[in-house]
Structures are given as structure tokens and as C-alpha cells.
Motif scaffolding. Structure first.
Motif, PDB file in Angstrom:
ATOM      1  N   PRO A  90       7.826   4.518   2.236  1.00  0.00           N
ATOM      2  CA  PRO A  90       6.837   4.047   1.250  1.00  0.00           C
ATOM      3  C   PRO A  90       5.521   3.655   1.930  1.00  0.00           C
ATOM      4  CG  PRO A  90       8.990   3.046   0.842  1.00  0.00           C
ATOM      5  CD  PRO A  90       9.092   3.753   2.166  1.00  0.00           C
ATOM      6  N   ASN A  91       4.419   3.863   1.215  1.00  0.00           N
ATOM      7  CA  ASN A  91       3.086   3.434   1.664  1.00  0.00           C
ATOM      8  C   ASN A  91       2.580   4.115   2.931  1.00  0.00           C
ATOM      9  OD1 ASN A  91       3.032   1.721  -0.516  1.00  0.00           O
ATOM     10  ND2 ASN A  91       3.577  -0.099   0.655  1.00  0.00           N
ATOM     11  N   GLY A 145       1.191   7.303   2.565  1.00  0.00           N
ATOM     12  CA  GLY A 145       0.209   8.257   2.073  1.00  0.00           C
ATOM     13  C   GLY A 145       0.828   9.545   1.563  1.00  0.00           C
ATOM     14  N   THR A 183      -0.315  10.418  -2.024  1.00  0.00           N
ATOM     15  CA  THR A 183      -1.737  10.761  -1.991  1.00  0.00           C
ATOM     16  C   THR A 183      -1.927  12.180  -1.480  1.00  0.00           C
ATOM     17  OG1 THR A 183      -2.301   8.448  -1.540  1.00  0.00           O
ATOM     18  CG2 THR A 183      -4.001  10.085  -1.078  1.00  0.00           C
ATOM     19  N   ARG A 223       2.462   7.406   8.853  1.00  0.00           N
ATOM     20  CA  ARG A 223       1.266   6.559   8.800  1.00  0.00           C
ATOM     21  C   ARG A 223       0.716   6.303  10.197  1.00  0.00           C
ATOM     22  NH1 ARG A 223       0.646   0.784   5.532  1.00  0.00           N
ATOM     23  NH2 ARG A 223      -1.137  -0.027   6.702  1.00  0.00           N
ATOM     24  N   ASN A 278      -4.652  -4.065   3.495  1.00  0.00           N
ATOM     25  CA  ASN A 278      -4.468  -4.038   2.047  1.00  0.00           C
ATOM     26  C   ASN A 278      -3.297  -3.155   1.612  1.00  0.00           C
ATOM     27  OD1 ASN A 278      -6.761  -5.713   1.447  1.00  0.00           O
ATOM     28  ND2 ASN A 278      -8.064  -3.947   1.931  1.00  0.00           N
ATOM     29  N   ILE A 279      -2.746  -2.397   2.561  1.00  0.00           N
ATOM     30  CA  ILE A 279      -1.599  -1.539   2.254  1.00  0.00           C
ATOM     31  C   ILE A 279      -0.422  -2.009   3.100  1.00  0.00           C
ATOM     32  CG2 ILE A 279      -0.705   0.821   2.206  1.00  0.00           C
ATOM     33  CD1 ILE A 279      -3.557   1.824   2.010  1.00  0.00           C
ATOM     34  N   THR A 280       0.537  -2.636   2.471  1.00  0.00           N
ATOM     35  CA  THR A 280       1.666  -3.225   3.182  1.00  0.00           C
ATOM     36  C   THR A 280       2.603  -2.149   3.715  1.00  0.00           C
ATOM     37  OG1 THR A 280       1.584  -5.137   1.712  1.00  0.00           O
ATOM     38  CG2 THR A 280       3.601  -4.828   3.009  1.00  0.00           C
ATOM     39  N   HIS A 281       2.983  -2.272   4.970  1.00  0.00           N
ATOM     40  CA  HIS A 281       3.983  -1.370   5.548  1.00  0.00           C
ATOM     41  C   HIS A 281       5.360  -1.994   5.331  1.00  0.00           C
ATOM     42  CE1 HIS A 281       6.287   1.005   8.391  1.00  0.00           C
ATOM     43  NE2 HIS A 281       5.257   1.811   8.531  1.00  0.00           N
ATOM     44  N   LYS A 289      -6.295  10.434   1.989  1.00  0.00           N
ATOM     45  CA  LYS A 289      -7.253   9.931   1.010  1.00  0.00           C
ATOM     46  C   LYS A 289      -8.451  10.869   0.894  1.00  0.00           C
ATOM     47  CE  LYS A 289     -10.010   5.806  -0.093  1.00  0.00           C
ATOM     48  NZ  LYS A 289     -10.409   4.450   0.371  1.00  0.00           N
TER      49      LYS A 289
END
Length: 365
Positions: free
Chosen positions: A9-10, A12, A15, A103, A109-112, A241
């Protein structure tokens, strides 16, 4: 042929998948279409098609395509059903290869999920879950053939059981099935297992926009490159992104943006091409006023079977293939010019097709 887009999760992953699907929608000649939730078909970028289409003033251009599947995010314990583990693993089982998004950027601002950024740890988390699922699959297969193998009368079962014992020991050392030293006799037995960790992988290092054009300075990317080299895997560096933003631009703005970063093509374009190659696929081409088209075949495909991709009658009644390299065709100004210069080859049933061959099949129904 399907590629599964996977990752923690998180990282990318979604995206990047959005960029893939938007890019598909922007393709003028082969629009993106949704087959089922989170599955997209996207065109393989191929400059050869545009050049041949311009030569022949083709009314239609049809690129090769591949499927990408956005697979549910994984957490530790997926092999035991944690999170969406069962769904994740069942979807991976259905794809032919894996795009593993990792990642490689810091963002408070984006929690791992593990609180810190560590791409190699993240890779190994997913790989371990695949290996654990494979160990369970091997154990189940052993249970099914155990009695036949022990009896001694079924030599095939005995040989398979011995292979499974060695494979399980390999997996229990946390090594993927893809690195098991297969013998020729063991290859069909491995193929029948459909193991998750046997699938080919591309590692997709997701960086911040501020790192675009200077990935050599990103220590996380270098860690992934070292890991990929050690495991004989490919790595593609992208900013998911930015790729999503690029996929929504028109062609002129997209080219200007890439030029600003000194890039010849987008990371997404590189990823799609690399994915096509990872699946062992190549394209042969047909060209004319009506249509210029890329036809997808596996490497090693012979001419009659390649002809069958167009129509089964082409394969059944195959006589010969008239072949010219695409660059040579352009230099000669078309097939007639290539014939005059003796550049068109006549190939028979044993000819192995090459990527970029422009072909005219002769057949008799």
C-alpha cells in the motif's frame, strides 16, 4: 498476455495504473477499454507503425496491445489470508508476469505501512509472501502423489516427488522458484505447478518529481538496481504522479514536458515496451494503404504460425512469406522499390520470424 501491477500500500501502484489506463484512452487508434474492474488494455508504443503508415498513407493504424491488471495491495501475512491476501494471490496466479512497484521517495504526507522507506525490504516482503504461498502449493501436490510415489510402481510420480522435495527445500531458503536450477526433465513438472514466484518480474522504481532526470542521485533507486541485477531482473524508473499527469496531456505538451527534463520518452512508454519484451513477445508488421498493423507473436514463432495470427486459412494454406526489414522498406520507398533492389526475401515454413519483419504471406486455400 497479462501483467499484474503489484506493490505494498501507498507505493504509487494505483497512480501508475491510472497513468496506464489514461494513456490507453489517449491512444487514437486503439482506445483503452475496461475488460473487468481494474483491468486495462493498452497499446505498445511503436514508432515503426507511424513511419510505415506515413509511407503508405494508411487509413488505419493498429498497434500491438497488452493487458495490465491492478492487483489489490498486499500486507504481511497475505499467504495466510491477511488483508486482501487471498484476493491478491489469486489475481497474481492469473497473470503471466509481474510489474512490482517499489517506493523510492520520501513524503511525510504519505504514510508507509512499515513507517520507513526501504525498497529492498518492501520487495522482499512481497517476494516472501509469494514463496510462502508456493511452499503451500508444493506441499499439497506432494500430498496428492505421496502414495503413488512410495509404491514404486509409478516411476513418474516418484520422480516428481523427488523434484518437489528439492524444490521445497529451495523455497524454504526464501529463494523464488524462478531461481531453482531446473533440469530439462523437471521443466514440465515446474510448469504444471503454476508457482507465483516463478513469474518474470520488472521492478518499477517510483521516484519523486524532484528526482526526475537525476535518478543516479537517488540512493533508493540504486538499491533497487543492485537487487534487480543480483536477481537477473529489469528495472524501470518512473515518477507515477508525473506519468499520470503526462497521460492526460496532448502530444505536443507531453513532448515539451519531456524535453524540459532531457527525456526522449516517458517512463510509462519504457515500462510498456519492457513489459512486452518480458512476456517474450515480438511484433511483425503488415503495411498498406488500408491498414498498417503490428501482430503479436511469441519469440521463436515460425512463419506459418505467424500467418495464422491473421487468419487460420493463412496457416493451413501457407506457401511462403515475403519478408523485408522495416527500415529497409522505408529506405526503398515501399515494397516495389524493395523488390527492385532485391531486398525482399522469400522464406519457407521453417523461417523463424524476427521483430520488425514486414511480411506479405502467400497462401492457397
Amino acid at each position: 498476455m497479462k501483467l499484474g501491477v503489484v506493490g505494498l500500500p501507498n507505493v504509487g501502484k494505483s497512480t501508475l495504473f491510472n497513468a496506464i489506463t489514461h494513456a490507453g484512452a489517449e491512444m487514437a487508434n486503439y482506445p483503452f477499454c475496461t475488460i473487468e474492474p481494474n483491468v486495462g488494455v493498452v497499446a505498445v508504443p511503436d514508432e515503426r507503425l507511424d513511419k510505415l503508415a506515413a509511407l503508405y498513407s494508411s487509413k488505419k493504424v493498429t498497434p500491438a496491445v497488452i493487458e495490465f491488471v491492478d492487483i489489490a495491495g498486499l500486507v504481511k501475512g497475505a499467504s495466510r489470508g491477511e488483508g486482501l491476501g487471498n484476493k491478491f494471490l489469486s489475481h497474481i496466479r492469473e497473470v503471466d508476469a509481474i510489474v512490482h512497484v517499489v517506493r523510492c521517495f520520501e513524503d511525510e504526507n504519505i504514510t508507509h505501512v512499515e513507517s520507513t522507506v526501504d525498497p529492498v525490504r518492501d520487495i522482499e516482503t512481497i517476494n516472501l509472501e509469494l514463496i510462502l504461498a508456493d511452499i503451500e502449493a508444493v506441499e499439497k501436490r506432494k500430498d496428492r502423489i505421496r502414495n503413488a510415489a512410495r509404491g514404486g510402481s509409478d516411476k513418474g510420480a516418484a520422480a516428481e516427488f523427488a523434484f518437489l522435495e528439492k524444490l521445497q527445500a529451495h523455497l524454504e531458503e526464501e529463494k523464488p522458484a524462478s531461481s531453482y536450477p531446473l533440469t530439462e526433465d523437471e521443466e514440465p513438472m515446474m510448469d504444471n505447478l503454476f508457482l507465483l514466484s516463478s513469474k518474470p518480474v520488472i521492478y518499477c522504481a517510483n521516484i519523486a518529481e524532484s528526482d526526475m532526470g537525476k535518478e543516479q542521485e537517488n540512493p533508493y533507486v540504486q538499491q533497487v538496481k543492485a537487487y534487480a541485477a543480483k536477481h537477473n531482473a529489469e528495472i524501470i524508473v518512473v515518477c507515477a504522479k508525473t506519468e499520470e499527469e503526462l497521460s492526460e496531456m496532448d502530444e505536443e505538451d507531453r513532448e515539451m514536458f519531456l524535453q524540459d527534463f532531457g527525456l526522449k520518452e516517458s517512463g510509462l512508454s519504457k515500462l510498456i515496451k519492457a513489459s512486452y519484451s518480458l512476456l517474450g513477445l515480438i511484433s511483425y508488421l503488415t503495411a498498406g494503404e488500408k491498414e498498417t498493423r503490428a501482430w503479436t507473436i511469441k519469440k521463436g514463432t515460425k512463419a506459418p504460425q505467424a500467418a495464422g495470427k491473421i487468419h487460420s486459412d493463412f496457416e493451413k494454406g501457407f506457401i511462403r512469406a515475403e519478408v523485408v526489414e522495416w527500415e529497409t522498406l522505408l529506405e526503398c520507398g515501399g515494397l516495389a522499390g524493395a523488390r527492385e533492389k532485391g531486398k525482399v526475401r522469400s522464406e519457407g515454413k521453417d523461417y523463424v520470424m524476427k521483430d520488425g519483419d514486414v511480411v506479405l504471406f502467400r497462401f492457397n486455400v
